[in-house]
Design an enzyme around this catalytic site. Structure first.
Site, PDB file in Angstrom:
ATOM      1  CE1 TYR A 164      -3.571   2.702   0.777  1.00 26.19           C
ATOM      2  CE2 TYR A 164      -2.348   3.189   2.778  1.00 26.19           C
ATOM      3  CZ  TYR A 164      -3.296   3.344   2.017  1.00 26.19           C
ATOM      4  OH  TYR A 164      -4.063   4.502   2.138  1.00 26.19           O
ATOM      5  CE  LYS A 168      -3.538   5.287  -1.577  1.00 25.04           C
ATOM      6  NZ  LYS A 168      -4.564   5.991  -2.151  1.00 25.04           N
TER       7      LYS A 168
HETATM    8  N1  LIG Z   1      -9.003   6.360   6.007  1.00 25.35           N
HETATM    9  C1  LIG Z   1      -7.844   6.660   6.046  1.00 25.35           C
HETATM   10  O1  LIG Z   1      -7.302   6.553   7.241  1.00 25.35           O
HETATM   11  C2  LIG Z   1      -6.943   7.073   4.737  1.00 25.35           C
HETATM   12  C3  LIG Z   1      -5.654   7.702   5.133  1.00 25.35           C
HETATM   13  C4  LIG Z   1      -4.878   7.867   4.114  1.00 25.35           C
HETATM   14  C5  LIG Z   1      -5.107   7.999   2.758  1.00 25.35           C
HETATM   15  N2  LIG Z   1      -6.500   7.415   2.535  1.00 25.35           N
HETATM   16  C6  LIG Z   1      -6.860   7.119   1.207  1.00 25.35           C
HETATM   17  O2  LIG Z   1      -7.963   8.017   0.951  1.00 25.35           O
HETATM   18  C7  LIG Z   1      -8.959   7.429  -0.238  1.00 25.35           C
HETATM   19  C8  LIG Z   1     -10.257   7.175   0.218  1.00 25.35           C
HETATM   20  O3  LIG Z   1     -10.207   6.093   1.075  1.00 25.35           O
HETATM   21  P1  LIG Z   1     -11.442   6.191   2.221  1.00 25.35           P
HETATM   22  O4  LIG Z   1     -10.559   6.389   3.759  1.00 25.35           O
HETATM   23  O5  LIG Z   1     -12.527   7.160   2.019  1.00 25.35           O
HETATM   24  O6  LIG Z   1     -12.102   4.914   2.290  1.00 25.35           O
HETATM   25  P2  LIG Z   1     -13.334   4.203   1.936  1.00 25.35           P
HETATM   26  O7  LIG Z   1     -14.469   5.013   2.803  1.00 25.35           O
HETATM   27  O8  LIG Z   1     -13.334   2.741   1.983  1.00 25.35           O
HETATM   28  O9  LIG Z   1     -13.509   4.706   0.379  1.00 25.35           O
HETATM   29  C9  LIG Z   1     -12.873   4.160  -0.700  1.00 25.35           C
HETATM   30  C10 LIG Z   1     -13.464   4.499  -2.026  1.00 25.35           C
HETATM   31  O10 LIG Z   1     -12.674   3.917  -3.073  1.00 25.35           O
HETATM   32  C11 LIG Z   1     -13.369   3.579  -4.033  1.00 25.35           C
HETATM   33  N3  LIG Z   1     -12.890   2.191  -4.617  1.00 25.35           N
HETATM   34  C12 LIG Z   1     -12.089   1.369  -4.008  1.00 25.35           C
HETATM   35  N4  LIG Z   1     -11.676   0.601  -4.971  1.00 25.35           N
HETATM   36  C13 LIG Z   1     -12.324   1.046  -6.223  1.00 25.35           C
HETATM   37  C14 LIG Z   1     -12.174   0.456  -7.598  1.00 25.35           C
HETATM   38  N5  LIG Z   1     -11.253  -0.510  -8.014  1.00 25.35           N
HETATM   39  N6  LIG Z   1     -12.936   1.146  -8.501  1.00 25.35           N
HETATM   40  C15 LIG Z   1     -13.601   2.250  -8.201  1.00 25.35           C
HETATM   41  N7  LIG Z   1     -13.778   2.846  -6.963  1.00 25.35           N
HETATM   42  C16 LIG Z   1     -12.997   2.021  -5.950  1.00 25.35           C
HETATM   43  C17 LIG Z   1     -14.645   2.743  -2.760  1.00 25.35           C
HETATM   44  O11 LIG Z   1     -15.918   2.621  -3.889  1.00 25.35           O
HETATM   45  P3  LIG Z   1     -16.676   1.293  -3.548  1.00 25.35           P
HETATM   46  O12 LIG Z   1     -17.149   1.439  -2.183  1.00 25.35           O
HETATM   47  O13 LIG Z   1     -17.797   1.503  -4.473  1.00 25.35           O
HETATM   48  O14 LIG Z   1     -15.891   0.153  -3.742  1.00 25.35           O
HETATM   49  C18 LIG Z   1     -15.069   3.924  -2.185  1.00 25.35           C
HETATM   50  O15 LIG Z   1     -15.699   5.043  -2.850  1.00 25.35           O
HETATM   51  C19 LIG Z   1      -8.120   5.950  -0.559  1.00 25.35           C
HETATM   52  O16 LIG Z   1      -7.284   6.302  -1.715  1.00 25.35           O
HETATM   53  C20 LIG Z   1      -7.152   5.678   0.816  1.00 25.35           C
HETATM   54  O17 LIG Z   1      -6.070   5.106   0.459  1.00 25.35           O
HETATM   55  C21 LIG Z   1      -7.278   7.010   3.510  1.00 25.35           C
END
Ligand SMILES: NC(=O)c1ccc[n+]([C@@H]2O[C@H](COP(=O)([O-])OP(=O)(O)OC[C@H]3O[C@@H](n4cnc5c(N)ncnc54)[C@H](OP(=O)(O)O)[C@@H]3O)[C@@H](O)[C@H]2O)c1
Length: 263
Positions: A164, A168
């Site tokens: 991961y 990133k």
């Molecule tokens: N939460 C944290 O602590 C954190 C920290 C650092 C970075 N991030 C980054 O922030 C971003 C958003 O994550 P989040 O925390 O908001 O998590 P989340 O609520 O699980 O959202 C992830 C989103 O990505 C979409 N997604 C995943 N795989 C996909 C695919 N193959 N095609 C199309 N859509 C896809 C999901 O859509 P579906 O639900 O329809 O699958 C969902 O809308 C990610 O890139 C993650 O790595 C998160």
């Protein structure tokens, strides 16, 4: 001191009026908060994700079909990305703001990583984001803003995140390359690097939720701001990068991580 009328007017100004925004992963967590903020700031918003139910729910929150667009698809599927931009072109004609945010944060110890796991994470988090932007190029307007969602886990070595964090880190590098390559076309390219944010990412890490919460909790305890972020706190930075306020900002990664990467 009370704000003057002028200051109030400036504060209330809709920063993204007449802009067209596309947010991948706009149906959940950080992406959903970004889509809602963009909509509230006057943008026309298209969201993209796999889950039809959460796409429908989010579309309702974005004023429904009259105001916004939701397209179902997978960022790892080139045909789905073509479908997304065909729908955006038909509906809005162009893209001014693109947030390549869709991602998965799967944890697995290094010695247990197999090729399937490696491909799954890198296909979504790096390759998917790469082609999300490349496929959008013909539609990107000549003063547009592109952003990636990276992570504070690229700035610290954390167990279980070898794939991961590397995917990133590749996006962080891509931010610089694209800032250089697309800059002459007026396209700014930046990244937002969140620390731990309260979203469904934790439940989707591929390890028991309690364990994920505990491991992230240990990181949070060491931060100067020792709590999880709310998705809206990340979205506020996305509005900045999308708007004219960030007209001189490109190639950058902004940490919105409670200080995680700094101490
Ligand atoms: N939460 C944290 O602590 C954190 C920290 C650092 C970075 N991030 C980054 O922030 C971003 C958003 O994550 P989040 O925390 O908001 O998590 P989340 O609520 O699980 O959202 C992830 C989103 O990505 C979409 N997604 C995943 N795989 C996909 C695919 N193959 N095609 C199309 N859509 C896809 C999901 O859509 P579906 O639900 O329809 O699958 C969902 O809308 C990610 O890139 C993650 O790595 C998160």
């Amino acid at each position: 001191m009370a704000a003057t009328n002028t200051e109030t007017a400036e504060y209330n100004e809709q920063k993204l009026e007449n802009k067209v925004a596309v947010v991948t992963g706009g149906n959940s967590g950080i992406g959903r908060a970004i889509a809602e903020r963009f909509h509230a700031q006057g943008a026309s918003v298209a969201i993209f994700g796999r889950n039809q139910e959460t796409l429908d729910e989010t579309l309702d929150a974005l004023g429904g079909e009259d105001e916004s667009l939701a397209v179902q698809g997978d960022v790892t599927d080139a045909e789905d990305l073509d479908k997304l931009y065909a729908a955006v072109e038909e509906r809005f004609g162009r893209v001014d703001i693109l947030v390549a945010n869709a991602g998965v944060g799967k944890i697995r110890p290094f010695d247990e990583v197999d090729e399937d796991f490696f491909d799954q994470v890198t296909d979504i988090d790096f390759k998917g984001a790469f082609f999300t932007v490349q496929t959008a190029l013909p539609l990107l307007s000549d003063s547009s803003s592109v952003m990636f969602t990276t992570t504070g886990a690229t700035e610290r070595g954390l167990p279980g995140l070898s794939v991961y964090a590397a995917a990133k880190a590749a996006l962080r590098s891509l931010t610089r390359s694209l800032a250089a390559e697309l800059g002459p076309q007026g396209i700014r390219v930046n990244a937002i690097s969140p620390g731990p944010v309260e979203t469904s990412l934790v439940e989707r890490m591929g390890i028991p939720t309690e364990q994920a919460t505990e491991e992230l909790g240990n990181i949070v305890e060491q931060q100067p701001i020792d709590r999880f972020a709310q998705p809206e706190e990340i979205a506020a930075t996305a509005v900045f990068l999308a708007s004219e306020d960030a007209s001189y900002v490109t190639g950058s990664e902004i940490d919105v991580d409670g200080g995680m990467a700094q101490v």
